[in-house]
Design an enzyme around this catalytic site. Structure first.
Site, PDB file in Angstrom:
ATOM      1  N   ASP A  82      28.412  40.745  40.084  1.00  0.00           N
ATOM      2  CA  ASP A  82      27.937  41.649  39.034  1.00  0.00           C
ATOM      3  C   ASP A  82      27.970  43.093  39.558  1.00  0.00           C
ATOM      4  O   ASP A  82      27.449  43.370  40.638  1.00  0.00           O
ATOM      5  CB  ASP A  82      26.487  41.233  38.683  1.00  0.00           C
ATOM      6  CG  ASP A  82      25.976  41.885  37.413  1.00  0.00           C
ATOM      7  OD1 ASP A  82      26.798  42.332  36.579  1.00  0.00           O
ATOM      8  OD2 ASP A  82      24.741  41.940  37.241  1.00  0.00           O
ATOM      9  N   HIS A  83      28.597  43.987  38.811  1.00  0.00           N
ATOM     10  CA  HIS A  83      28.676  45.404  39.198  1.00  0.00           C
ATOM     11  C   HIS A  83      29.220  45.625  40.607  1.00  0.00           C
ATOM     12  O   HIS A  83      28.646  46.373  41.399  1.00  0.00           O
ATOM     13  CB  HIS A  83      27.308  46.092  39.072  1.00  0.00           C
ATOM     14  CG  HIS A  83      26.865  46.244  37.652  1.00  0.00           C
ATOM     15  ND1 HIS A  83      27.362  47.223  36.805  1.00  0.00           N
ATOM     16  CD2 HIS A  83      25.993  45.526  36.919  1.00  0.00           C
ATOM     17  CE1 HIS A  83      26.796  47.099  35.617  1.00  0.00           C
ATOM     18  NE2 HIS A  83      25.970  46.065  35.651  1.00  0.00           N
ATOM     19  N   GLU A 134      34.249  47.818  33.368  1.00  0.00           N
ATOM     20  CA  GLU A 134      33.194  48.512  32.614  1.00  0.00           C
ATOM     21  C   GLU A 134      33.637  49.897  32.171  1.00  0.00           C
ATOM     22  O   GLU A 134      34.245  50.651  32.909  1.00  0.00           O
ATOM     23  CB  GLU A 134      31.906  48.638  33.444  1.00  0.00           C
ATOM     24  CG  GLU A 134      30.825  49.417  32.666  1.00  0.00           C
ATOM     25  CD  GLU A 134      29.442  49.450  33.326  1.00  0.00           C
ATOM     26  OE1 GLU A 134      29.087  48.482  34.009  1.00  0.00           O
ATOM     27  OE2 GLU A 134      28.739  50.455  33.139  1.00  0.00           O
ATOM     28  N   ASN A 232      18.860  39.186  33.295  1.00  0.00           N
ATOM     29  CA  ASN A 232      18.286  39.061  34.631  1.00  0.00           C
ATOM     30  C   ASN A 232      16.785  39.369  34.601  1.00  0.00           C
ATOM     31  O   ASN A 232      15.962  38.557  34.976  1.00  0.00           O
ATOM     32  CB  ASN A 232      19.014  40.010  35.601  1.00  0.00           C
ATOM     33  CG  ASN A 232      18.532  39.848  37.037  1.00  0.00           C
ATOM     34  OD1 ASN A 232      17.950  38.826  37.402  1.00  0.00           O
ATOM     35  ND2 ASN A 232      18.754  40.856  37.858  1.00  0.00           N
TER      36      ASN A 232
HETATM   37 ZN    ZN Z   1      24.799  45.225  34.201  1.00  0.00          ZN
END
Ligand code: ZN
Length: 284
Positions: A82-83, A134, A232
């Site tokens: 993630d990221h 993104e 999350n």
């Molecule tokens: Zn995020």
């Protein structure tokens, strides 16, 4: 079942107009709770792992937990960075056994974001690993990543289309007004951006910051075309509240199982609620 790329289930979600949840993993209890909830509802899902969580758990434990969940449940599960902040961390994850990676190049210029994302897509696809990109910046705080609400900028549909065409990503996170962490007020989601971008490309549109977004807004985002939703914070809040309750009631508790079991149970309920809301029940 081995870990699978997101392409094993996201195209079906797009065709069927439902969303698959990304639930972030922070330790063993998160992994167990998420897997148990998904197993009970027979849903595919994505384990999201941030760079901070990766540092906390260690890459070997992270992969082992996800592989154990896939083996134990028989569900299609993607293990997703993630990221991811750079090429090296993405490659390290792929080498270790991740089946999916996100490269968040949103802090770079548009042209650099395209160039850097493309490099990762090329290698990842050769390895059968899916990639999320993104565009626009999502506000709020996740790990060490913090973006002021006023600096969060919405994704531009024309740029999103060019980004998809040039990079070949499998999923695209676009900033549409949601934020990481918990919301002070209600988020303002720009459904029209989701709609325009989702209709213009065959891949999945990702909604980050799914925690604390009211159910009807999530439903509208799915209706507009969001097919991957990240959660999350809500699990973190539920787990911590359960632990706080046990410890607050009895100062003599010292066995971690006494407070981690209610924490895990609380997360099972959160994840089941999200899977039902997202519409992925029975889609495994
Ligand atoms: Zn995020």
């Amino acid at each position: 079942m081995p870990l699978v790329s997101m392409n094993e289930f996201l195209p079906q979600a797009k065709a069927g107009k439902y969303a698959v949840g990304q639930f972030n993993m922070n330790n063993l209890e998160f992994a167990q709770a998420i897997a148990q909830a998904a197993k009970e509802l027979n849903s595919p899902f994505i384990f999201g792992v941030s760079e901070g969580a990766l540092k906390y758990m260690g890459i070997e434990y992270t992969v082992a937990l996800a592989e154990a969940a896939a083996k134990q449940t028989g569900l299609p599960i993607a293990l997703h960075l993630d990221h991811g902040s750079n090429f090296d961390v993405a490659m390290k994850c792929i080498r270790a056994g991740f089946s999916s990676v996100m490269f968040d190049g949103s802090h770079h210029s548009f042209e650099d974001n395209i160039r850097l994302t493309k490099e990762i897509v090329k290698v990842a696809h050769a390895m059968g690993v899916s990639v999320e990109g993104e565009l626009g910046t999502i506000g709020g705080t996740e790990d060490d990543l913090s973006v002021d609400e006023e600096n969060a900028s919405l994704a531009k549909p024309a740029e999103a289309i060019r980004f998809y065409e040039e990079t070949g990503v499998d999923a695209l996170a676009i900033a549409v007004g949601t934020a990481h962490g918990m919301y002070a007020g209600e988020p303002h989601i720009h459904y029209n951006i989701i709609e325009e971008v989702a209709a213009a490309m065959p891949i999945s549109i990702v909604l980050h910051g799914g925690s604390g977004v009211p159910d009807d807004m999530i439903k509208n985002a799915i209706k507009a075309g969001a097919t991957k939703i990240n959660v999350n914070t809500e699990n973190q809040v539920a787990a911590t509240a359960a632990i706080r309750e046990v410890l607050g009631k009895d100062a003599k508790v010292y066995d971690p199982r006494k407070y981690l079991t209610p924490a895990r149970n609380a997360m099972v309920e959160v994840v089941k609620g999200k899977i039902e809301l997202f519409g992925s029940v029975g889609k495994a």
